[in-house]
Motif scaffolding. Structure first.
Motif, PDB file in Angstrom:
ATOM      1  N   PRO A  91       0.696  -1.077   0.034  1.00 16.66           N
ATOM      2  CA  PRO A  91      -0.025   0.099   0.172  1.00 16.66           C
ATOM      3  C   PRO A  91       0.899   1.212  -0.010  1.00 16.66           C
ATOM      4  O   PRO A  91       2.066   1.352   0.586  1.00 16.66           O
ATOM      5  CB  PRO A  91      -0.860  -0.217   1.075  1.00 16.66           C
ATOM      6  N   VAL A  92       0.245   2.335  -0.542  1.00 19.82           N
ATOM      7  CA  VAL A  92       1.006   3.897  -0.572  1.00 19.82           C
ATOM      8  C   VAL A  92       1.531   4.137   0.860  1.00 19.82           C
ATOM      9  O   VAL A  92       2.595   4.918   0.887  1.00 19.82           O
ATOM     10  CB  VAL A  92       0.235   4.628  -1.193  1.00 19.82           C
ATOM     11  N   THR A  93       0.780   3.636   2.016  1.00 18.10           N
ATOM     12  CA  THR A  93       1.345   4.198   3.142  1.00 18.10           C
ATOM     13  C   THR A  93       2.537   3.385   3.320  1.00 18.10           C
ATOM     14  O   THR A  93       3.370   3.864   4.682  1.00 18.10           O
ATOM     15  CB  THR A  93       0.312   3.915   4.244  1.00 18.10           C
ATOM     16  N   ARG A  94       3.073   2.622   2.786  1.00 11.89           N
ATOM     17  CA  ARG A  94       4.194   1.805   3.247  1.00 11.89           C
ATOM     18  C   ARG A  94       5.421   1.732   2.091  1.00 11.89           C
ATOM     19  O   ARG A  94       6.598   1.624   2.605  1.00 11.89           O
ATOM     20  CB  ARG A  94       3.777   0.189   3.323  1.00 11.89           C
ATOM     21  N   GLU A  97       4.991   6.033  -2.085  1.00 11.89           N
ATOM     22  CA  GLU A  97       3.795   6.800  -1.915  1.00 11.89           C
ATOM     23  C   GLU A  97       3.308   7.784  -2.949  1.00 11.89           C
ATOM     24  O   GLU A  97       2.077   8.226  -2.956  1.00 11.89           O
ATOM     25  CB  GLU A  97       3.847   7.478  -0.381  1.00 11.89           C
ATOM     26  N   HIS A 192      -2.867  16.625  -0.456  1.00  9.07           N
ATOM     27  CA  HIS A 192      -1.773  15.623  -0.590  1.00  9.07           C
ATOM     28  C   HIS A 192      -0.752  15.718   0.570  1.00  9.07           C
ATOM     29  O   HIS A 192      -0.353  14.752   1.303  1.00  9.07           O
ATOM     30  CB  HIS A 192      -0.897  15.913  -1.862  1.00  9.07           C
ATOM     31  N   GLN A 195      -1.983  14.133   3.716  1.00 14.68           N
ATOM     32  CA  GLN A 195      -2.538  12.711   3.878  1.00 14.68           C
ATOM     33  C   GLN A 195      -1.075  11.966   3.508  1.00 14.68           C
ATOM     34  O   GLN A 195      -0.814  10.721   3.586  1.00 14.68           O
ATOM     35  CB  GLN A 195      -3.352  12.301   2.813  1.00 14.68           C
ATOM     36  N   THR A 196       0.002  12.786   3.149  1.00 11.92           N
ATOM     37  CA  THR A 196       1.517  12.207   3.139  1.00 11.92           C
ATOM     38  C   THR A 196       1.585  11.567   1.863  1.00 11.92           C
ATOM     39  O   THR A 196       2.635  11.013   1.519  1.00 11.92           O
ATOM     40  CB  THR A 196       1.923  11.500   4.315  1.00 11.92           C
ATOM     41  N   HIS A 197       0.664  11.549   0.803  1.00 15.03           N
ATOM     42  CA  HIS A 197       1.091  10.795  -0.305  1.00 15.03           C
ATOM     43  C   HIS A 197       0.230  11.067  -1.418  1.00 15.03           C
ATOM     44  O   HIS A 197      -1.080  11.744  -1.020  1.00 15.03           O
ATOM     45  CB  HIS A 197       0.729   9.249  -0.077  1.00 15.03           C
TER      46      HIS A 197
END
Length: 202
Positions: A91-94, A97, A192, A195-197
């Motif tokens: 996932p983009v959180t990992r 991103e 953006h 939400q950091t991505h």
């Protein structure tokens, strides 16, 4: 050579020096304009700091002799090459991103909508800009920790809006006539960042 995907690019726009003995300055005095007509250079927020070549060669997959006008970023190589290799991404959180899969563009396909909704860049001073389609909004706020900003970069310190198709050299700041566009892009930039991505991957 028959089945290898080769991608050639550059990590940033060219170094622009006009004085001194460094090779960049010698080349400038000889008539080389490393960033063409684009405004700015390496470290700046203008297109001269970011617009770079992206060449793809993949025999039998990428159509030779074609061009593509889509906006992509070097960070997109992460998701794109993973797809080409058949490797699933986290996932983009990992990871990755801000990486979009643009493999369809490498294969010569024309998607119905842009694969990348927007593109965020920032200067060495921490000034953010966001591009969406032909519009580019420059926030104009340096990082509070930025010190000793040279005179040539002080023109970046203030909100600006450019239409890159009509004004690729970023000479006409359209902010005063297009507050709605600037406000929409400023909101998208803040979203953006919060939400950091920016990628749409699940």
């Amino acid at each position: 050579a028959k089945d290898t995907l080769v991608v050639f690019s550059s990590d940033n726009g060219g170094v622009l020096l006009s004085e001194g003995g460094r090779p960049e300055a010698v080349a400038y005095r000889a008539g080389l304009r490393v960033n063409g007509a684009w405004r700015g250079r390496k470290h700046s927020i203008y297109q001269g700091g970011f617009q770079v070549p992206l060449l793809v060669r993949w025999p039998g997959r990428s159509p030779a002799g074609t061009t593509c006008g889509e906006t992509v970023s070097l960070v997109d190589l992460f998701a794109t090459l993973a797809t080409a290799a058949g490797t699933p991404l986290p996932p983009v959180t990992r990871a990755g991103e801000d990486s979009y899969d643009v493999l369809p563009l490498f294969l010569g396909r024309k998607p119905g909508r842009p694969l990348r909704e927007s593109l965020i860049v920032h200067s060495v001073d921490g000034v953010f800009a966001i591009r969406q389609g032909e519009w580019k909004y420059i926030e104009g706020k340096p990082d509070p920790a930025a010190k000793n900003i040279p005179e040539w970069r002080k023109e970046e310190m203030g909100p600006q809006l450019y239409h890159l198709r009509d004004d690729p050299a970023e000479e006409k700041n359209l902010l005063e006539r297009n507050h709605g566009v600037a406000s929409r892009l400023a909101d998208l930039l803040r979203t953006h960042i919060a939400q950091t991505h920016s990628a749409r991957r699940e």
